[in-house]
Every structure is written in C-alpha cells, then in structure tokens.
Design a protein around this motif. Structure first.
Motif, PDB file in Angstrom:
ATOM      1  N   ILE A 205       0.831  -1.199   0.000  1.00 40.00           N
ATOM      2  CA  ILE A 205       0.000   0.000   0.000  1.00 40.00           C
ATOM      3  C   ILE A 205       0.865   1.247   0.000  1.00 40.00           C
ATOM      4  CG2 ILE A 205      -1.864   1.212   1.198  1.00 40.00           C
ATOM      5  CD1 ILE A 205      -2.595  -1.501  -0.073  1.00 40.00           C
ATOM      6  N   VAL A 206       2.013   1.179   0.691  1.00 39.08           N
ATOM      7  CA  VAL A 206       2.958   2.306   0.654  1.00 39.08           C
ATOM      8  C   VAL A 206       3.437   2.530  -0.778  1.00 39.08           C
ATOM      9  CG1 VAL A 206       5.235   3.091   1.396  1.00 39.08           C
ATOM     10  CG2 VAL A 206       3.690   2.044   3.052  1.00 39.08           C
ATOM     11  N   ASN A 207       3.785   1.438  -1.471  1.00 38.89           N
ATOM     12  CA  ASN A 207       4.201   1.558  -2.875  1.00 38.89           C
ATOM     13  C   ASN A 207       3.073   2.126  -3.729  1.00 38.89           C
ATOM     14  OD1 ASN A 207       6.807   0.639  -2.563  1.00 38.89           O
ATOM     15  ND2 ASN A 207       6.288  -1.496  -2.954  1.00 38.89           N
ATOM     16  N   PHE A 208       1.859   1.670  -3.458  1.00 36.35           N
ATOM     17  CA  PHE A 208       0.680   2.160  -4.180  1.00 36.35           C
ATOM     18  C   PHE A 208       0.590   3.676  -4.050  1.00 36.35           C
ATOM     19  CE2 PHE A 208      -3.679   3.651  -3.712  1.00 36.35           C
ATOM     20  CZ  PHE A 208      -4.300   3.176  -4.851  1.00 36.35           C
ATOM     21  N   ARG A 209       0.709   4.180  -2.832  1.00 34.74           N
ATOM     22  CA  ARG A 209       0.581   5.618  -2.589  1.00 34.74           C
ATOM     23  C   ARG A 209       1.737   6.380  -3.227  1.00 34.74           C
ATOM     24  NH1 ARG A 209      -2.190   8.648   1.436  1.00 34.74           N
ATOM     25  NH2 ARG A 209      -1.842  10.845   0.936  1.00 34.74           N
ATOM     26  N   GLN A 210       2.937   5.823  -3.162  1.00 35.56           N
ATOM     27  CA  GLN A 210       4.089   6.496  -3.771  1.00 35.56           C
ATOM     28  C   GLN A 210       3.901   6.639  -5.278  1.00 35.56           C
ATOM     29  OE1 GLN A 210       7.496   4.183  -2.629  1.00 35.56           O
ATOM     30  NE2 GLN A 210       7.676   5.165  -0.627  1.00 35.56           N
ATOM     31  N   ASN A 211       3.504   5.539  -5.927  1.00 35.56           N
ATOM     32  CA  ASN A 211       3.281   5.598  -7.370  1.00 35.56           C
ATOM     33  C   ASN A 211       2.158   6.563  -7.717  1.00 35.56           C
ATOM     34  OD1 ASN A 211       5.274   3.832  -8.191  1.00 35.56           O
ATOM     35  ND2 ASN A 211       3.988   2.026  -7.936  1.00 35.56           N
ATOM     36  N   LEU A 212       1.127   6.553  -6.888  1.00 36.08           N
ATOM     37  CA  LEU A 212      -0.016   7.427  -7.138  1.00 36.08           C
ATOM     38  C   LEU A 212       0.392   8.882  -7.109  1.00 36.08           C
ATOM     39  CD1 LEU A 212      -3.101   7.786  -7.401  1.00 36.08           C
ATOM     40  CD2 LEU A 212      -3.238   7.733  -4.915  1.00 36.08           C
ATOM     41  N   GLU A 213       1.091   9.277  -6.050  1.00 33.55           N
ATOM     42  CA  GLU A 213       1.408  10.691  -5.876  1.00 33.55           C
ATOM     43  C   GLU A 213       2.594  11.148  -6.706  1.00 33.55           C
ATOM     44  OE1 GLU A 213       1.243  12.761  -2.220  1.00 33.55           O
ATOM     45  OE2 GLU A 213       0.419  11.037  -1.154  1.00 33.55           O
ATOM     46  N   ASN A 214       3.632  10.323  -6.770  1.00 31.59           N
ATOM     47  CA  ASN A 214       4.898  10.799  -7.309  1.00 31.59           C
ATOM     48  C   ASN A 214       5.137  10.445  -8.766  1.00 31.59           C
ATOM     49  OD1 ASN A 214       6.033  11.968  -4.792  1.00 31.59           O
ATOM     50  ND2 ASN A 214       5.779   9.863  -4.090  1.00 31.59           N
ATOM     51  N   HIS A 215       4.276   9.624  -9.332  1.00 30.16           N
ATOM     52  CA  HIS A 215       4.413   9.371 -10.772  1.00 30.16           C
ATOM     53  C   HIS A 215       3.114   9.659 -11.494  1.00 30.16           C
ATOM     54  CE1 HIS A 215       5.887   7.871 -14.536  1.00 30.16           C
ATOM     55  NE2 HIS A 215       4.847   7.065 -14.614  1.00 30.16           N
ATOM     56  N   TYR A 216       2.123   8.802 -11.292  1.00 25.84           N
ATOM     57  CA  TYR A 216       0.887   8.934 -12.065  1.00 25.84           C
ATOM     58  C   TYR A 216       0.208  10.286 -11.852  1.00 25.84           C
ATOM     59  CZ  TYR A 216       1.246   4.008 -13.229  1.00 25.84           C
ATOM     60  OH  TYR A 216       1.671   2.810 -13.714  1.00 25.84           O
ATOM     61  N   CYS A 217       0.190  10.771 -10.634  1.00 23.51           N
ATOM     62  CA  CYS A 217      -0.508  12.029 -10.352  1.00 23.51           C
ATOM     63  C   CYS A 217       0.442  13.205 -10.216  1.00 23.51           C
ATOM     64  CB  CYS A 217      -1.344  11.889  -9.072  1.00 23.51           C
ATOM     65  SG  CYS A 217      -2.773  10.792  -9.261  1.00 23.51           S
ATOM     66  N   SER A 218       1.688  13.052 -10.672  1.00 22.92           N
ATOM     67  CA  SER A 218       2.662  14.134 -10.499  1.00 22.92           C
ATOM     68  C   SER A 218       2.255  15.394 -11.264  1.00 22.92           C
ATOM     69  CB  SER A 218       4.053  13.670 -10.941  1.00 22.92           C
ATOM     70  OG  SER A 218       4.033  13.241 -12.299  1.00 22.92           O
ATOM     71  N   ASP A 219       1.762  15.236 -12.502  1.00 18.61           N
ATOM     72  CA  ASP A 219       1.343  16.417 -13.264  1.00 18.61           C
ATOM     73  C   ASP A 219       0.069  17.018 -12.689  1.00 18.61           C
ATOM     74  OD1 ASP A 219       3.494  16.149 -14.862  1.00 18.61           O
ATOM     75  OD2 ASP A 219       2.390  15.825 -16.729  1.00 18.61           O
ATOM     76  N   PHE A 220      -0.833  16.175 -12.202  1.00 15.99           N
ATOM     77  CA  PHE A 220      -2.051  16.667 -11.563  1.00 15.99           C
ATOM     78  C   PHE A 220      -1.692  17.473 -10.312  1.00 15.99           C
ATOM     79  CE2 PHE A 220      -5.747  15.355  -8.659  1.00 15.99           C
ATOM     80  CZ  PHE A 220      -6.499  16.473  -9.008  1.00 15.99           C
ATOM     81  N   LYS A 221      -0.750  16.972  -9.519  1.00 14.51           N
ATOM     82  CA  LYS A 221      -0.332  17.701  -8.324  1.00 14.51           C
ATOM     83  C   LYS A 221       0.363  19.022  -8.695  1.00 14.51           C
ATOM     84  CE  LYS A 221       1.290  15.701  -4.700  1.00 14.51           C
ATOM     85  NZ  LYS A 221       2.163  14.903  -3.799  1.00 14.51           N
ATOM     86  N   ARG A 222       1.124  18.994  -9.780  1.00 15.04           N
ATOM     87  CA  ARG A 222       1.778  20.227 -10.228  1.00 15.04           C
ATOM     88  C   ARG A 222       0.725  21.259 -10.624  1.00 15.04           C
ATOM     89  NH1 ARG A 222       4.719  17.990 -13.727  1.00 15.04           N
ATOM     90  NH2 ARG A 222       6.440  17.542 -12.308  1.00 15.04           N
ATOM     91  N   HIS A 223      -0.333  20.785 -11.278  1.00 13.17           N
ATOM     92  CA  HIS A 223      -1.444  21.674 -11.653  1.00 13.17           C
ATOM     93  C   HIS A 223      -2.088  22.271 -10.393  1.00 13.17           C
ATOM     94  CE1 HIS A 223      -5.292  22.947 -13.453  1.00 13.17           C
ATOM     95  NE2 HIS A 223      -5.868  22.314 -12.440  1.00 13.17           N
ATOM     96  N   LEU A 224      -2.316  21.447  -9.379  1.00 11.44           N
ATOM     97  CA  LEU A 224      -2.904  21.954  -8.139  1.00 11.44           C
ATOM     98  C   LEU A 224      -1.981  22.957  -7.457  1.00 11.44           C
ATOM     99  CD1 LEU A 224      -4.411  18.686  -6.564  1.00 11.44           C
ATOM    100  CD2 LEU A 224      -5.626  20.501  -7.767  1.00 11.44           C
ATOM    101  N   ARG A 225      -0.673  22.695  -7.504  1.00 16.30           N
ATOM    102  CA  ARG A 225       0.287  23.600  -6.874  1.00 16.30           C
ATOM    103  C   ARG A 225       0.214  24.994  -7.497  1.00 16.30           C
ATOM    104  NH1 ARG A 225       4.473  20.733  -7.786  1.00 16.30           N
ATOM    105  NH2 ARG A 225       4.298  19.489  -5.891  1.00 16.30           N
ATOM    106  N   GLN A 226      -0.017  24.999  -8.811  1.00 11.44           N
ATOM    107  CA  GLN A 226      -0.050  26.270  -9.527  1.00 11.44           C
ATOM    108  C   GLN A 226      -1.425  26.941  -9.491  1.00 11.44           C
ATOM    109  OE1 GLN A 226       1.239  25.136 -13.440  1.00 11.44           O
ATOM    110  NE2 GLN A 226       3.395  24.910 -12.840  1.00 11.44           N
ATOM    111  N   LYS A 227      -2.480  26.145  -9.606  1.00  8.56           N
ATOM    112  CA  LYS A 227      -3.821  26.707  -9.795  1.00  8.56           C
ATOM    113  C   LYS A 227      -4.713  26.642  -8.546  1.00  8.56           C
ATOM    114  CE  LYS A 227      -2.967  27.289 -14.233  1.00  8.56           C
ATOM    115  NZ  LYS A 227      -2.807  28.643 -14.827  1.00  8.56           N
TER     116      LYS A 227
END
Length: 572
Positions: A205-227
């Motif tokens: 589950i830790v790996n699941f969360r890492q992949n979710l936040e730091n790879h698959y959702c990295s651009d989505f998080k970058r969008h949230l950081r900016q907007k």
C-alpha cells in the motif's frame, strides 16, 4: 489486428455467443460445463476452466470458487463503497458490465508483464462490429488476481472496472495520457482502500501511494500547486478526500484539453526525451522530480525499467531529505537492486527515513537492530523503534513489539502488553498475530486457556494460508482438545498444511492414511507423506516410511517415489 486483441479474442471466443440482457433467447446455447455464468447486481460474471492439459507456474483456482471470489468482491464494492456502487450503477445504465475470470489470462508466451491482477478492455464489442451493445465495460481477472484476498480484488476492480470504465463512458480513453488515466483510476482504488479499512502501512500500500502521488498524479499535483494550492493539501493526510480530488481532476482534464496535450502526442515524444529528461533531472532537478523519475525507472512506468538509474535518482533525492526516497534507496541497498548490496548503507537510509517518522522504515530499522544487520545488535533500541511504528498503527510492528514483551527482549517481560499488541495486530488481519493469539489461548500465556478462542484465531490465520495455524487447528479438531472432535475437517486442514510443506502435518497425515482415521486407509499416501516428512528431518518418520514400504508392491513403490521426487510445496 494487434497481438493483444488476438489474445483477447481467443480468450473470449466462447463468451460472445451467450445471451445478453435484451438479446433473443434463441441465440443462447447452453454453457459448457467448464464455464459458469451469473448475473449478480446486474453485472454479468463469467468464470472458465483452463484447457485440459494446460500447465501454469501457479496452481489455478477452479471456476466455482473463482466465481464466488468475484461475487464477494463485487458485494464489497456495493456494501462498503458508495462511490464504486453509484459509478457501477451509472455504467449499467449505459451498457453491459462484464467481469470475466479466465485462468489462461495472461497468455504466458506473450509479453503482458504489466498485467498482474486484472485488466480493463475498452470498446471490445464495438471493435468487433457488434451493434447490439452500444457500450460494453469488460474486465478480465487473471489467474493471479483471483488469488488475491477479497478486499484486494475489490480494490483492483475499483481501479479497472470503475476507474477505467468511467473514463470509457466519458470518452477519455483516447484523449488522455496514460499517466493521467492511471491517476484517475488509482484515485477510485484509493477510495475503496479507505472504505474497506485496508492497512495503509503495508509495504504494497505504501508503494501504491508512492506511485499514485509521485508518478501517475505528479502532473495533476503540479497543476494543483499552480492553480489550486489549498487542494494540494488534500494529499498530506493518510486518507485523502477522494471525491474532492476527483472534482479537482475534472478541472485539470479541461485544462489539458485547452492546452492541446493529447495521449498520442506525448507517447510519440516520450522515447526521444527519456535520456534528456534523465540527465536534466539528475543534474538540476528538484528532489521531488528525482524521486518521481526514480519510481518510473524502478517500475517501468511508461519508460524502460532501469534499476541502476532508479537507485541513482533515489540516492540523490534521499540525500536532500525526501523520506520516500530514503526508504527506496535503503531497500535497494538491502536487496541489491541497481546497486551493490550493502547492509550498512541500507541501515543508514532506513534510519534516516525512520527519524522522519516513516512507520515502515521504523519497523525495518527495529528488525535490523534485533538481528544486528548492518548495525550493532541492540534489542533495547529495537523496542524503541518498534514502539514508534506500532503507535502509527503498523500491524507488523505491533506483532514484533508484542513478541519483545513476551520474551523480555530489550524490555521487561510483560505478557499483558504482549497480549494487547497481538490483539491489535490480529484485528488488522495479520496472520502472524492471529497464529500467535491462537498459541496464547492454547497455552494459557498470561490468559486463561481457551481452546475455542485458540481455534477461532487459528482458523482466521489458516484461511489466509498460514500453515502453522492450519496444523494447529487440525490438531485441535482431530483430538477434540476442548472442542468436539471433527476428523473430517481436521483432515482438510492437515492436507493444506502438509501440501504447504509443514513437516509435522505431513507426519500426521501419513499416520491418518496408515490407520484410516476419518478417511479410507491408503498405504501409498501414508508412504508419500512419511517420506516427505522424513526429508524435512521430522523425528520418527524415516522408520515409519520404511515400515510402510514393506507393504507396497515394486510398481507402487516406484510410482510413489516419482511423485515424491517431483513434489513441491504449494505456495498458491
């Protein structure tokens, strides 16, 4: 026609002639006996048997239990996850929803290494030119996925059937990048993990969360950081607000469309940019970007796997204080993944992540302090780190801290504390703790002896495949130790434990077959299990084996010896 489509057509060839809701009854032949179908919650479930003579690397689940596992996983989604239930209902209003268990899938000769538990196939019927169904939502459960626990399978179905199917419904499959498609689907899976109360500190589950936040959702998080900076804070909790994030994701999708970013354009450019991107991130990238790219190289997420590059990126990010990177490089040095194994360096990085509060790193550090791996042995220090991890709810840490109290290892012996910790871990579903509780009740370790409670905890661990619990439960049932005798059920659990390689269970099974207790007397089977137990060095079994051999014919003896030579413990 692609290789994947050819495989899929072969797999589903027998399915498409069956009657679907709304199709003429005359078009539906009787299903062959090796195929089971059931409409449950309005979803068409199909389970098939493998072709005769087919051999696979794992033991296969039969159609009936496979069907039951899919049904139970679907029930969990309906009963425990409101988001999944309402989404599946929406899918049903727009087409036919299928879940198929096929043990042949994936085809072992094909390069389908990305498929682990299940896979969603968009527009299959449409691609076939089938005009009866405007939209179909089809998920294949593999021979691997069907063996997952019911909650785990429910999570996978939320990812594939709920997440990806709703993308098909909304027409996103062909316009979004794989990165973004996976981000959205994994958010649906994250919601189910929350709904089912899955242990968030389990390494998977830790790996699941890492992949979710730091790879698959990295651009989505970058969008949230900016907007939308306030929404970015939604990630900084153990259980993020998934409905809110999905609403924010809708805004992100519109921004992608407005910018002209498409899946095909990104895919075409990716191959040329991998090396440039690696060199750039290596030289001047933010530590968060170094860690994210390290995950991509570690898992082959859209780029070729490269453990060496992953380790290099992880170590850079770890040196800049990224806790997850410290954990990853520790694991790399521990297992020799892309680097030369180094117990000392592994312990160093586990310590860095543990000091930052990572519960898994705290647990790993404690285990290394107990064993003296890469660090001076220090049982008192191990208790400190086990306690920190246990306070964060990590079941394995609770179990091992309980064992420290039970043995007086690094801390004063305290059976009351040991019992409380095992209860906490056992209630989270940890088989190790459930087995230990069974032993506590069976032996009266700090509590009154209670055979019924012992059997109950042994049974909980036994159904998870714990062979020691299977043997202990069988022994209670066979001898009637505080419970009514049940030789028939005892035989079932002895077989499971023996087939998993438990030596004393093999001895007991040999004796049962030799004497015909609760089953038909069978000296060939008795010889087999005595011989296997003897191989494991179980006392007294060699003599029993040799005694039984005198009653076998030369042909029987030759045949059973071949079986013994080829025998392997069941790991499925």
């Amino acid at each position: 026609m692609s290789v994947l489509e050819r495989i899929l057509r072969l797999i589903l060839a027998t399915f498409f002639t069956m009657s679907l809701p709304g199709a003429p009854a005359s078009a539906a032949p009787v299903a062959p006996p090796e195929q089971i179908q059931l409409i449950h919650k309005g979803v068409l479930l199909i389970a098939t048997a493998p072709p005769a003579g087919a051999k696979f690397s794992i033991s296969l689940v039969a159609p009936k239990p496979g069907m039951e596992k899919m049904r139970d996983a679907l029930n969990l989604l309906y009963e425990k996850s409101e988001l999944s239930r309402t989404t599946i209902e929406k899918l049903k209003k727009n087409g036919q929803v299928f879940i198929v268990y096929d043990p042949k899938f994936p085809n072992k000769v094909e390069d389908l290494t990305r498929i682990k538990a299940a896979m969603f196939f968009p527009n299959y019927f449409k691609n076939r030119g089938d005009k009866k169904i405007e939209k179909s939502f089809l998920t294949i459960v593999t021979r691997f996925g069907i063996k997952w626990t019911t909650p785990e399978l429910a999570g996978v179905l939320a990812h594939e059937l709920v997440g990806h199917a709703v993308q098909q419904l909304l027409g996103r499959i062909d316009i979004l990048r794989e990165l973004d498609l996976e981000c959205e689907a994994w958010l649906y899976q994250e919601q189910v993990l929350q709904d089912l109360g899955v242990d968030k500190f389990h390494r998977d589950i830790v790996n699941f969360r890492q992949n979710l936040e730091n790879h698959y959702c990295s651009d989505f998080k970058r969008h949230l950081r900016q907007k939308d900076p306030p929404s970015l804070k939604l990630w900084d909790v153990l259980n993020p607000d998934v409905p809110w994030l999905l609403a924010a994701f809708e805004i992100y999708v519109q921004a992608l469309k407005a910018s002209g970013i498409s899946g095909k354009a990104i895919k075409a450019a990716t191959g040329m940019r991998i090396e440039d991107r690696y060199r750039q991130v290596l030289k001047e990238g933010l530590p968060e970007d170094q860690f994210a790219l390290g995950l991509a190289f570690r898992d082959g997420l859209g780029i070729p796997r490269d453990p060496k590059k992953a380790a290099k990126l992880f170590e850079l990010a770890a040196g800049k204080g990224i806790k997850q990177a410290q954990l990853e490089i520790a694991f790399a040095y521990d297992k020799g993944l892309g680097v030369t194994p180094s117990p000392g360096k592994a312990t160093k990085w586990y310590y860095q992540a543990a000091a930052q509060g990572d519960p898994f790193a705290q647990f790993k550090l404690a285990r290394r302090l107990v064993a003296g791996t890469g660090v001076r042995k220090d049982e008192a220090a191990s208790v400190k780190w086990f306690r920190r991890s246990a306070k964060q709810g990590m079941a394995l840490a609770q179990y091992h801290l309980g064992r420290s109290y039970a043995k007086g290892r690094g801390v004063g012996k305290n059976l009351v504390n040991a019992f409380k910790l095992q209860i906490e871990a056992a209630k989270k579903g940890l088989a190790l703790a459930q087995y230990r509780l069974g032993k506590i009740y069976a032996n009266g370790e700090g509590v009154a002896k209670d055979a019924a409670k012992a059997a109950d905890w042994f049974r909980k661990a036994a159904v998870q495949g714990d062979k020691r619990s299977q043997f202990s439960l069988a022994r209670i049932l066979r001898k009637g130790l505080g419970l009514p005798k049940n030789e028939a059920e005892a035989l079932i659990w002895y077989k499971k434990a023996a087939e998993a390689g438990h030596g004393k269970a093999q001895l007991s099974l040999g004796f049962i077959y030799e004497k015909g207790q609760g089953t038909t007397k069978d000296i060939v089977q008795a010889y087999k299990w005595y011989a296997l137990a003897a191989k494991k060095g179980v006392k007294g079994t060699a003599e029993r084996r040799d005694k039984i051999a005198k009653g076998l014919t030369p042909d029987q003896l030759a045949q059973v010896k071949k079986i013994i030579e080829a025998w392997k413990p069941n790991k499925g």
